[in-house]
Design a protein around this motif. Structure first.
Motif, short mmCIF file in Angstrom:
data_model
loop_
_atom_site.label_atom_id
_atom_site.label_comp_id
_atom_site.label_asym_id
_atom_site.label_seq_id
_atom_site.Cartn_x
_atom_site.Cartn_y
_atom_site.Cartn_z
N ARG A 178 2.44 -50.43 67.97
CA ARG A 178 3.17 -50.05 69.19
C ARG A 178 4.51 -49.40 68.85
O ARG A 178 4.95 -48.49 69.54
N PHE A 179 5.12 -49.84 67.74
CA PHE A 179 6.37 -49.20 67.27
C PHE A 179 6.10 -47.71 67.02
O PHE A 179 6.87 -46.84 67.43
N LYS A 180 4.94 -47.43 66.37
CA LYS A 180 4.61 -46.02 66.06
C LYS A 180 4.34 -45.24 67.34
O LYS A 180 4.64 -44.06 67.43
N GLU A 181 3.76 -45.91 68.33
CA GLU A 181 3.52 -45.23 69.61
C GLU A 181 4.84 -44.85 70.27
O GLU A 181 4.95 -43.81 70.92
N PHE A 182 5.85 -45.70 70.11
CA PHE A 182 7.18 -45.37 70.63
C PHE A 182 7.71 -44.11 69.96
O PHE A 182 8.34 -43.27 70.58
N ILE A 213 13.97 -50.44 69.18
CA ILE A 213 12.55 -50.12 69.45
C ILE A 213 11.69 -51.36 69.23
O ILE A 213 10.80 -51.65 70.05
N PHE A 214 11.94 -52.15 68.19
CA PHE A 214 11.17 -53.39 68.02
C PHE A 214 11.39 -54.32 69.22
O PHE A 214 10.47 -55.00 69.67
N PHE A 233 14.75 -57.49 68.61
CA PHE A 233 15.95 -56.79 68.11
C PHE A 233 16.63 -57.60 66.99
O PHE A 233 16.81 -57.12 65.87
N MET A 234 16.97 -58.84 67.29
CA MET A 234 17.69 -59.67 66.31
C MET A 234 16.77 -60.10 65.17
O MET A 234 17.20 -60.22 64.02
N TYR A 252 8.13 -63.41 64.97
CA TYR A 252 7.24 -62.44 64.31
C TYR A 252 7.95 -61.68 63.19
O TYR A 252 7.32 -60.95 62.43
N PHE A 253 9.29 -61.86 63.10
CA PHE A 253 10.06 -61.07 62.13
C PHE A 253 10.79 -61.94 61.11
O PHE A 253 11.06 -61.50 60.00
N THR A 254 11.20 -63.13 61.50
CA THR A 254 12.10 -63.90 60.65
C THR A 254 12.02 -65.39 60.97
O THR A 254 11.35 -65.79 61.93
N GLU A 255 12.78 -66.17 60.20
CA GLU A 255 12.83 -67.61 60.41
C GLU A 255 13.85 -67.89 61.52
O GLU A 255 14.99 -67.42 61.42
#
Ligand code: AMP
Length: 302
Positions: free
Chosen positions: A289-293, A260-261, A240-241, A38-41
């Motif tokens: 959900r990050f913002k809820e954290f 947090i992610f 995280f990574m 969801y973040f990177t290759e």
């Protein structure tokens, strides 16, 4: 920036107080790469047997995970069987069958060798080190492990730890690895083995990061229904990574955001069996959900 992971791709059989799943897709590298995708290759290195269905490979490809490093050997795929009681923080391993992992020699494809971010997911520490020897000049190497290896290959694990920047490990395993019941002292001891940063995963109580810049504490998302905790640690590590590799920065502030992610991805993962809680998300839900954290932990200064 690219992210390389080596770990297990498995068939898991899991029993929780809320249900059971037989021979479903699992494995440390599977959870990790799905979450990180969801973040990177993500470039995946693992081995499966000839019993591994193509539909699972298609799923990984559908998440745009590079599976060139997924070897197929003759024999059976790795299998793990576990049970959770009402204390969902504690997995009880009922059976581990290494199968094709017993003779696995990781071959890193040429185009993976320049990966800047490397995650050594839970797997034999000897294999973790073999992978590390084949990558050229990673910017950041993180590693996970578990009691199976702490008890089975303690010297090999300590050798691998000399070459990693960060270790993520469960609370009980941190105490076991350091042979020290006090968590703060255990963390100090583990940092002396090599890693500059240690993240201790504490299940529903969140996680603690220890490094030269001090201690950071992150909560877990207070979910009403935790269905299956399998893969929580790996989906945490994937978020995280994946985030760190996406922003290409490993400052203390970025590592805190990445934690947090990681916690966000783990919270989605435990809401269902196998990869079901994580496979159909979109980035907006993750950010929400990050913002809820942020709201969960925010308080005013004096
Ligand atoms: P966790 O994120 O800690 O819940 O990891 C769960 C995953 O680890 C499961 O999907 C298992 O297939 C995998 N696993 C369990 N034991 C081992 C092991 N000894 N080596 C590698 N992977 C394992």
């Amino acid at each position: 920036m690219s992210l390389l992971v080596v770990g297990s791709v498995a068939f898991d059989s899991v029993e929780t107080p809320f249900g059971k799943a037989e021979e479903v897709l699992g494995g440390s590298a599977t959870y990790f790469s799905t979450s990180a995708s969801y973040f990177t290759e993500v470039k995946l290195v693992a081995v499966v047997g000839d019993d591994f269905p193509e539909e699972h490979v298609d799923f990984l490809k559908s998440r745009e995970i590079d599976v060139k490093g997924l070897q197929r050997s003759s024999g059976k795929t790795f299998r793990w069987k576990g049970r959770y009681d009402f204390d969902l923080n504690q997995a009880h391993t009922l059976d581990t069958q290494l199968n094709v992992f017993a003779s696995f020699k990781p071959q890193i494809p040429e185009e993976y060798k320049d990966a800047e971010y490397v995650f050594l997911a839970n797997i034999d520490p000897v294999l973790q080190l073999e992978v590390l020897k084949q990558v050229r000049k990673p910017k950041f190497v993180a590693c996970d492990t578990m009691n199976f290896w702490i008890e089975g290959k303690p010297d090999e694990l300590k050798e691998t730890l000399k070459y990693v920047d960060l270790l993520t490990i469960n609370e009980g395993e941190a105490r076991e690895l350091a042979k020290e019941p006090n968590l703060v002292l255990a963390a100090k001891k583990i940092l002396s083995y090599g890693p500059k940063t240690l993240i201790v995963k504490r299940g529903e109580y969140g996680s603690l990061m220890f490094s030269d810049s001090g201690i950071f504490s992150a909560p877990a998302y207070p979910l009403e229904s935790v269905f299956d905790p399998t893969g929580a640690g790996d989906s945490f590590a994937g978020g995280f990574m994946g985030y760190l590799s996406n922003i290409g920065n490993i400052s203390d502030g970025s590592i805190r955001q990445a934690i947090i992610f990681g916690s966000v991805m783990a919270s989605f993962n435990v809401e269902d069996f196998s990869l079901n809680g994580m496979k159909d998300l979109n980035y907006k839900e993750i950010e929400e959900r990050f913002k809820e954290f942020k709201r969960l932990t925010h308080f005013e200064d004096l």
